[in-house]
Design an enzyme around this catalytic site. Sequence first.
Site, short mmCIF file in Angstrom:
data_model
loop_
_atom_site.label_atom_id
_atom_site.label_comp_id
_atom_site.label_asym_id
_atom_site.label_seq_id
_atom_site.Cartn_x
_atom_site.Cartn_y
_atom_site.Cartn_z
N ASP A 38 0.86 -1.19 0.00
CA ASP A 38 0.00 0.00 0.00
C ASP A 38 0.89 1.24 0.00
O ASP A 38 2.00 1.21 0.55
CB ASP A 38 -0.93 0.01 1.22
CG ASP A 38 -2.21 0.79 0.97
OD1 ASP A 38 -3.28 0.16 0.81
OD2 ASP A 38 -2.14 2.03 0.91
N GLY A 276 -26.02 0.11 1.76
CA GLY A 276 -24.83 0.96 1.74
C GLY A 276 -23.66 0.12 1.30
O GLY A 276 -23.84 -0.93 0.67
N CYS A 279 -19.81 -0.97 -2.72
CA CYS A 279 -20.01 -1.58 -4.04
C CYS A 279 -21.34 -1.28 -4.72
O CYS A 279 -21.35 -0.94 -5.90
CB CYS A 279 -19.87 -3.09 -3.92
SG CYS A 279 -18.16 -3.58 -3.74
C1 UDX Z 1 -21.61 -6.67 -1.51
C2 UDX Z 1 -21.84 -8.04 -2.16
O1 UDX Z 1 -22.70 -8.83 -1.30
C3 UDX Z 1 -20.53 -8.74 -2.40
O2 UDX Z 1 -20.73 -9.98 -3.07
C4 UDX Z 1 -19.63 -7.82 -3.24
O3 UDX Z 1 -18.38 -8.41 -3.45
C5 UDX Z 1 -19.45 -6.48 -2.56
O4 UDX Z 1 -20.73 -5.89 -2.30
P1 UDX Z 1 -21.08 -5.81 0.96
O5 UDX Z 1 -21.39 -4.45 0.40
O6 UDX Z 1 -19.83 -6.00 1.73
O7 UDX Z 1 -21.05 -6.90 -0.21
O8 UDX Z 1 -22.29 -6.25 1.94
P2 UDX Z 1 -23.74 -6.87 1.72
O9 UDX Z 1 -23.93 -7.91 2.73
O10 UDX Z 1 -24.03 -7.22 0.32
O11 UDX Z 1 -24.69 -5.65 2.15
C6 UDX Z 1 -24.80 -4.47 1.37
C7 UDX Z 1 -25.86 -3.56 1.97
O12 UDX Z 1 -27.15 -4.12 1.82
C8 UDX Z 1 -25.70 -3.30 3.46
O13 UDX Z 1 -25.95 -1.94 3.73
C9 UDX Z 1 -26.74 -4.18 4.11
O14 UDX Z 1 -27.19 -3.74 5.35
C10 UDX Z 1 -27.85 -4.13 3.06
N1 UDX Z 1 -28.73 -5.30 3.12
C11 UDX Z 1 -28.24 -6.54 2.86
C12 UDX Z 1 -30.08 -5.13 3.44
O15 UDX Z 1 -30.55 -4.01 3.66
N2 UDX Z 1 -30.89 -6.23 3.47
C13 UDX Z 1 -30.44 -7.49 3.22
O16 UDX Z 1 -31.24 -8.43 3.26
C14 UDX Z 1 -29.06 -7.64 2.90
P1 ADP Z 2 -11.41 -1.77 -1.18
O1 ADP Z 2 -12.68 -1.79 -0.38
O2 ADP Z 2 -11.66 -1.90 -2.66
O3 ADP Z 2 -10.38 -2.73 -0.69
P2 ADP Z 2 -9.98 0.41 0.15
O4 ADP Z 2 -10.18 1.89 -0.02
O5 ADP Z 2 -10.33 -0.22 1.46
O6 ADP Z 2 -10.82 -0.27 -1.05
O7 ADP Z 2 -8.48 0.01 -0.17
C1 ADP Z 2 -7.77 0.42 -1.30
C2 ADP Z 2 -6.30 0.65 -0.88
O8 ADP Z 2 -5.50 0.85 -2.06
C3 ADP Z 2 -6.07 1.89 -0.01
O9 ADP Z 2 -5.47 1.50 1.22
C4 ADP Z 2 -5.10 2.79 -0.84
O10 ADP Z 2 -4.14 3.45 -0.04
C5 ADP Z 2 -4.44 1.75 -1.74
N1 ADP Z 2 -3.86 2.28 -3.00
C6 ADP Z 2 -4.46 3.08 -3.91
N2 ADP Z 2 -3.63 3.33 -4.95
C7 ADP Z 2 -2.47 2.66 -4.71
C8 ADP Z 2 -1.22 2.50 -5.41
N3 ADP Z 2 -1.00 3.08 -6.61
N4 ADP Z 2 -0.25 1.74 -4.83
C9 ADP Z 2 -0.47 1.14 -3.63
N5 ADP Z 2 -1.61 1.24 -2.93
C10 ADP Z 2 -2.62 2.00 -3.45
#
Ligand code: UDX
Ligand code: ADP
Length: 466
Positions: A38, A276, A279
Site C-alpha cells: 500500500d 450501503g 459496491c
Molecule cells: C456486496 C456483495 O454482497 C458482495 O458480493 C460484493 O463483493 C461487494 O458488495 P457488501 O457491500 O460488503 O457486499 O455487503 P452486503 O452484505 O451485500 O450488504 C450491502 C448492503 O445491503 C448493506 O448496507 C446491508 O445492510 C444491506 N442489506 C443486505 C439489506 O438491507 N438487506 C439485506 O437483506 C441484505
Molecule cells: P477496497 O474496499 O476496494 O479494498 P480500500 O479503499 O479499502 O478499497 O483500499 C484500497 C487501498 O488501495 C487503499 O489502502 C489505498 O491506499 C491503496 N492504494 C491506492 N492506490 C495505490 C497504489 N497506486 N499503490 C499502492 N496502494 C494503493
Amino acid sequence: MSRNHVRNICCIGAGYVGGPTMAVFADECPDLNVTVLDINPEKISLWNSNDLSELPIFEPGLDKVILRCRNINLFFSTDIEANIANADMIFISVNTPTKTRGIGAGKALDLKWVESCARQIAKFATGHTIVVEKSTLPVRTAEVMKTILNSSNDHSKSKTFSVLSNPEFLAEGCAINDLKNPDRVLIGGEDELAINELANIYLNWVPSSKILRTNIWSSELSKLTANAFLAQRISSINSISALCEKCGANIEEVVDAIGSDTRIGNQFLNSGPGFGGSCFQKDILNLIYIASNYGLDDVANYWQEVLNLNNWQKERISKLIVQNLFGTVTGKRIAILGFAFKANTNDTRESPAIQVCENLLEEGANLAIYDPKVSQESIELALGVKETSVDEFSELSSWVKCNSDVEACIGADAIVVLTNWEQFTNISLNKLYEKMRKPAWLFDTRACIDIDTAKKIGFNTWRIGI
Ligand code: UDX
Ligand code: ADP
C-alpha cells in the site's frame, strides 16, 4: 510456451478487499509468498501491529488468520518497487470510487488509482507477470491495462504480461467465510496458462466445480450484474416495506411467504434503511453509465430506479422520525445506534446512517452516536462536520460519539437503530428507557429490537415494514 510456476504473489492495495483476500490466500497456500502493498505507510504499520485490535479493518476471524500467517508467508509492505519486481502474479485491489468531476462525473468509475498501478507494474515488473484485476472495474478495462503494461519502453528485462479478471464477491462482515467457502470463483481471460496458474492457487481449497472460466468481458460484467441484482432485491423489499406500513401487512410475514418460493429464495430480503457499502451504488452507477454509453437508455433508467428507491428509503425514514417527534427535532437529543453500513464491519462507506444523520442534523438535532466498531474519525469524515462536546449541546445541531448505548440514551428523546449489530437485539431496553426524556421513541429501521417488549416498557415505537 512453459512458464515458471507462481511462487511470489503481491497485491497492490491493503484495504477491505486486498487485506482479507491475501490473508486467506496465505493461510490456504503455505507454499506461496504473499505480500500486500500500500502507498499508505500508516495503514501498513497498522497491518503489522502486534496489537491485533489495531488492524486497519475489522473483520470477524481476520485476526486469527493474520496471527497464523503474518511474517511467515504473509507480509505487509510499502516497498512497491521490489515486490512488483519479485512477483509472478500481481493482484490489483485499489480503490475505484465514482468520479466526482469531468466526463461521467457521478456515474463512471475513477480509474486513476488503477492506472497508476498499471504504470508501476509496467515500470518495475521483470520476466513474465500475471496481472489480476480484483477491484471492480468497468467492462473492457483489461484492454486499457494491457495497453499500459505493453507500452513500457524498458525492453531490457524482456517483460511480458497476461491480464486476468478475478472479481471479488466477498461481503464485508463475513469476508473470511466467503473467501474460504466461496459460492464460485470467477476467472476471466484469454491466456489459458495464466488462467490455470490462478485456478491452481484456488484449487488448494476450492473445489474445481466452483471455478468458473469466462472471457474477460463476461467476468467484468458479471461482477457488476451480481451486485446490481443483489441491490435490486433490497430496493424491491424496501418498496414493499413502505407499502406494508400503509396497508397493515407485516413485511416479515411477506418475506417468509415469498422467500419460501425456491425461485425467489429467502436470503437477502431484509428490509432496512437502504443498502450501503462501497459496491452496490458504485457498481449500479457504473452499469448505468455503460448502458447509456451504448445508447441503452431504457436499461440505464431501469437500474437508476433501484438507486432512486434506495435514496427515497433513507429520506422517508428521516422524515418519519421528525414527524413523529412532533414535527421538530431542533435541540432534541437523538441516540443513533449503529453507524457502519452493516453489522460486523467498521466500514462506513455509503452507510445509510450518513444520510439519515445528515438529514437530522439539517433539522437541528443533537445526535449521540454509538457504534461498537466505528471510530470518531470515521464518523467525522463521513459527516463532514466536527464532533461537538456534550456540554455544548444547544439549539444548534451537533453530534457526539458515545462509548455505549446507555451513554447515547442519556436525556435522549428517541433511539434510532440504523445498523443490525447483534448486540442491539439483546439491548437492555429498560435501562435505556430509564435514561431518556419522556415520551421516549424507538425507531427500529433494521427490525432487530423486540418491539412488543419496548411497547410494554413504555416506548412509542416504529418498526420498519409494520
Ligand atoms: C456486496 C456483495 O454482497 C458482495 O458480493 C460484493 O463483493 C461487494 O458488495 P457488501 O457491500 O460488503 O457486499 O455487503 P452486503 O452484505 O451485500 O450488504 C450491502 C448492503 O445491503 C448493506 O448496507 C446491508 O445492510 C444491506 N442489506 C443486505 C439489506 O438491507 N438487506 C439485506 O437483506 C441484505
Ligand atoms: P477496497 O474496499 O476496494 O479494498 P480500500 O479503499 O479499502 O478499497 O483500499 C484500497 C487501498 O488501495 C487503499 O489502502 C489505498 O491506499 C491503496 N492504494 C491506492 N492506490 C495505490 C497504489 N497506486 N499503490 C499502492 N496502494 C494503493
